[in-house]
Scaffold this active site. Structure first.
Site, mmCIF file in Angstrom:
data_model
loop_
_atom_site.group_PDB
_atom_site.id
_atom_site.type_symbol
_atom_site.label_atom_id
_atom_site.label_comp_id
_atom_site.label_asym_id
_atom_site.label_seq_id
_atom_site.Cartn_x
_atom_site.Cartn_y
_atom_site.Cartn_z
ATOM 1 N N CYS A 9 0.886 -1.176 0.000
ATOM 2 C CA CYS A 9 0.000 0.000 0.000
ATOM 3 C C CYS A 9 0.918 1.219 0.000
ATOM 4 O O CYS A 9 1.160 1.829 1.038
ATOM 5 C CB CYS A 9 -0.916 -0.006 1.217
ATOM 6 S SG CYS A 9 -1.848 -1.536 1.412
ATOM 7 N N ALA A 10 1.425 1.570 -1.181
ATOM 8 C CA ALA A 10 2.668 2.335 -1.259
ATOM 9 C C ALA A 10 2.523 3.852 -1.346
ATOM 10 O O ALA A 10 3.458 4.567 -1.017
ATOM 11 C CB ALA A 10 3.484 1.848 -2.466
ATOM 12 N N ALA A 11 1.405 4.365 -1.842
ATOM 13 C CA ALA A 11 1.300 5.805 -2.107
ATOM 14 C C ALA A 11 1.469 6.608 -0.815
ATOM 15 O O ALA A 11 1.031 6.158 0.249
ATOM 16 C CB ALA A 11 -0.033 6.113 -2.755
ATOM 17 N N GLY B 259 4.621 7.061 -1.767
ATOM 18 C CA GLY B 259 5.924 6.544 -2.160
ATOM 19 C C GLY B 259 7.077 6.890 -1.238
ATOM 20 O O GLY B 259 8.229 6.633 -1.579
ATOM 21 N N GLY B 260 6.800 7.463 -0.089
ATOM 22 C CA GLY B 260 7.882 7.805 0.838
ATOM 23 C C GLY B 260 8.671 6.577 1.267
ATOM 24 O O GLY B 260 9.903 6.549 1.206
ATOM 25 N N LYS B 261 7.956 5.546 1.698
ATOM 26 C CA LYS B 261 8.625 4.323 2.146
ATOM 27 C C LYS B 261 9.163 3.543 0.959
ATOM 28 O O LYS B 261 10.227 2.919 1.055
ATOM 29 C CB LYS B 261 7.662 3.486 2.985
ATOM 30 C CG LYS B 261 7.191 4.190 4.257
ATOM 31 C CD LYS B 261 6.217 3.341 5.041
ATOM 32 C CE LYS B 261 5.637 4.114 6.223
ATOM 33 N NZ LYS B 261 4.719 5.178 5.809
ATOM 34 N N ASP C 70 -0.750 0.375 -5.410
ATOM 35 C CA ASP C 70 -1.812 1.196 -4.835
ATOM 36 C C ASP C 70 -2.994 1.111 -5.783
ATOM 37 O O ASP C 70 -2.801 1.022 -7.000
ATOM 38 C CB ASP C 70 -1.391 2.653 -4.649
ATOM 39 C CG ASP C 70 -2.254 3.345 -3.593
ATOM 40 O OD1 ASP C 70 -1.841 3.378 -2.423
ATOM 41 O OD2 ASP C 70 -3.349 3.815 -3.935
ATOM 42 N N ASP D 188 2.288 -1.331 5.061
ATOM 43 C CA ASP D 188 1.925 -0.107 5.778
ATOM 44 C C ASP D 188 0.437 0.075 5.511
ATOM 45 O O ASP D 188 0.034 0.695 4.536
ATOM 46 C CB ASP D 188 2.752 1.078 5.270
ATOM 47 C CG ASP D 188 2.501 2.334 6.067
ATOM 48 O OD1 ASP D 188 2.545 2.278 7.308
ATOM 49 O OD2 ASP D 188 2.236 3.385 5.450
ATOM 50 N N CYS E 287 -0.424 4.162 11.137
ATOM 51 C CA CYS E 287 -0.261 5.473 11.794
ATOM 52 C C CYS E 287 -1.476 5.732 12.676
ATOM 53 O O CYS E 287 -2.043 6.823 12.676
ATOM 54 C CB CYS E 287 -0.064 6.582 10.763
ATOM 55 S SG CYS E 287 -1.407 6.758 9.570
#
Length: 475
Positions: free
Chosen positions: A241-243, A245-247, A265, A322, A372
């Site tokens: 669940c990448a957007a 893209g920070g991680k 995503d 994440d 989070c």
């Protein structure tokens, strides 16, 4: 020191959270202490963290070089202030910038502008105010006026109102870049800065187009996650669940851009954002796909040479989940209008994604799960469920261990709780930071504060001890 009221929640949501933080295992120690700690947490969530965290793109530049460039930029933004940039000792690509505030000597102006709650949160993290975020402005507001900016935390102000007497929180002063008439003339192309903040209550640097190829603005625990995943050059890694893209880009950077990072995503414009960030940071190992992570497991065993999802079982060396979550740990968050049904809706989705992740992971591979949020159901309860459902998984200690241990209440052992990382901002008092206090502060004390006074977050790390191909466990 508290300058804002505690985060505004629906009563049903606040009661739900209170039950979590005063659960039977916690109150067996001290009920009064547990209740006070919960109120402290709600108060902290309404305030920004004490530090702005930026990640250096070590793929393109050395940390010391970027630190020097950043110090030059801070000098331009705050010429009269000498704000330090601190290197994190346990996170070698992370720089910390203290947030000055709350500042109590700002004179309120007659000319006012009201912004939405989300825009207000961004202002407290150093953003200027873009036109779409402005809800109301005084009828006489013109270009160049000094304007006092307020956040409408209850969402009661009508778009285009000339005045507002409802509940509003003072955020500081700024200079209007547009007149009231220009802001509310209905032209859709007006999306630029409407008010440039000059005297915010909390002073954070602006990162609009600041060293965009060298720096990525990221909350501290979000940077910890990727170090816990510990990606290695040459591996094949999935970010489910990448957007935005920070991680994902952090994974590729730690791998020295050697290997394959698959980012998924299910929202197409978010996938484009991942691709843009990868391009901006000069990373070529990332392949981003618009795809639903719950459907990422290939049901037939034919290999697809394109490398696109879905994927064969046991295809990945490491997986980061994440997970989509209720986001109740985000800061600052002055108001959340979500219903209890919305807040509690994420657990089934997280379990679907986790089930796919376990089957896509190679034996011996690492799975890191993070959120989070601060709820037990999305964090420790998910760990307890995972260990019971998937005997092939073992909970692992984490390195670096920056946050605190997990919270009791989900039936995990003390040893298992010590293997988790829960970032709980209520463990330290709210801080007043000014230039004088910074001048006298020890670096180790500031780092200790940055590690604790951040967003609410949760991390669990698992290793897959044996194959799941022979017999898939029940969901």
């Amino acid at each position: 020191m508290s300058v804002f009221p505690k985060v505004s929640l629906r009563p049903e949501v606040e009661n739900y959270l209170k039950e979590i933080f005063t659960n039977q295992e916690i109150v067996s120690l001290s009920k009064q202490e547990a209740e006070e700690k919960f109120e402290t947490l709600l108060n902290h969530l309404a305030h920004p963290p004490s530090f702005t965290t930026v990640r250096v793109n070590t793929h393109l530049a050395a940390v010391q070089h970027v630190k020097n460039l950043l110090l030059d930029e801070l000098q331009k933004q705050f010429s009269e202030l000498n704000i330090p940039v601190i290197e994190h000792p346990d996170l070698p690509d992370i720089l910390l910038i203290p947030v000055i505030g709350p500042r109590k000597d700002i004179k309120k102006q007659q000319c006012e502008a009201i912004v939405g709650a989300q825009c207000g949160n961004a202002v407290l993290r150093g953003a200027h105010i873009y036109v779409p975020g402005i809800v109301s402005a005084s009828k006489f507001m013109k270009v160049g006026d000094v304007v006092s900016v307020y956040s409408d935390i209850k969402g009661k102000c009508k778009k285009g109102a000339k005045e507002f007497d409802g509940e509003k929180i003072f955020l500081g002063n700024g200079i209007s870049e547009l007149s009231r008439k220009e802001i509310f003339n209905g032209l859709p192309e007006l999306k630029g800065i409407g008010i440039r903040m000059t005297e915010p209550i909390y002073l954070s640097p602006s990162f609009d187009n600041v060293l965009p190829s060298y720096l990525f603005l990221q909350n501290l625990p979000s940077a910890v996650v990727t170090h816990v995943l510990n990606p290695q050059p040459g591996e094949k890694i999935l970010d489910m669940c990448a957007a935005p893209g920070g991680k994902t880009t952090h994974i590729a950077s730690l791998m020295h851009d050697q290997g394959e990072v698959i980012a998924l995503d299910k929202i197409s414009n978010k996938v484009e954002k991942i691709k843009q960030n990868a391009l901006l940071l000069g990373l070529n190992s990332i392949k981003a796909f618009c795809f639903d992570g719950t459907k990422a497991l290939k049901l037939d065993m034919t290999k697809d040479p394109s490398g696109a999802p879905p994927f064969l079982p046991e295809s990945f060396d490491r997986i980061l989940l994440d997970a989509p979550c209720s986001g109740m740990g985000q800061r600052p968050n002055m108001a959340c209008t979500w219903t209890l049904k919305e807040v509690t809706s994420y657990q089934p989705l997280q379990r679907k994604l986790f089930t796919v992740a376990v089957q896509l992971l190679k034996p011996g591979g690492v799975l890191v799960y993070s959120t989070c949020t601060i709820t037990l159901a999305e964090n420790e309860e998910q760990v307890a469920w995972a260990l019971k459902t998937y005997p092939c998984l073992q909970l692992q200690p984490q390195e670096p261990q920056v946050g605190g241990e997990g919270m009791v209440g989900a039936g995990l052992s003390l040893e298992q709780l010590r293997h988790l990382q829960r970032f709980d901002p209520s463990v330290v008092p709210l801080q007043d930071i000014d230039i004088d206090s910074l001048r006298d502060a020890k670096t180790e004390d500031m780092i200790r504060l940055a590690n604790k006074d951040c967003i609410g977050f949760f991390i669990a790390k698992f290793v897959k001890c044996r194959s799941t191909l022979e017999k898939n466990p029940q969901k």
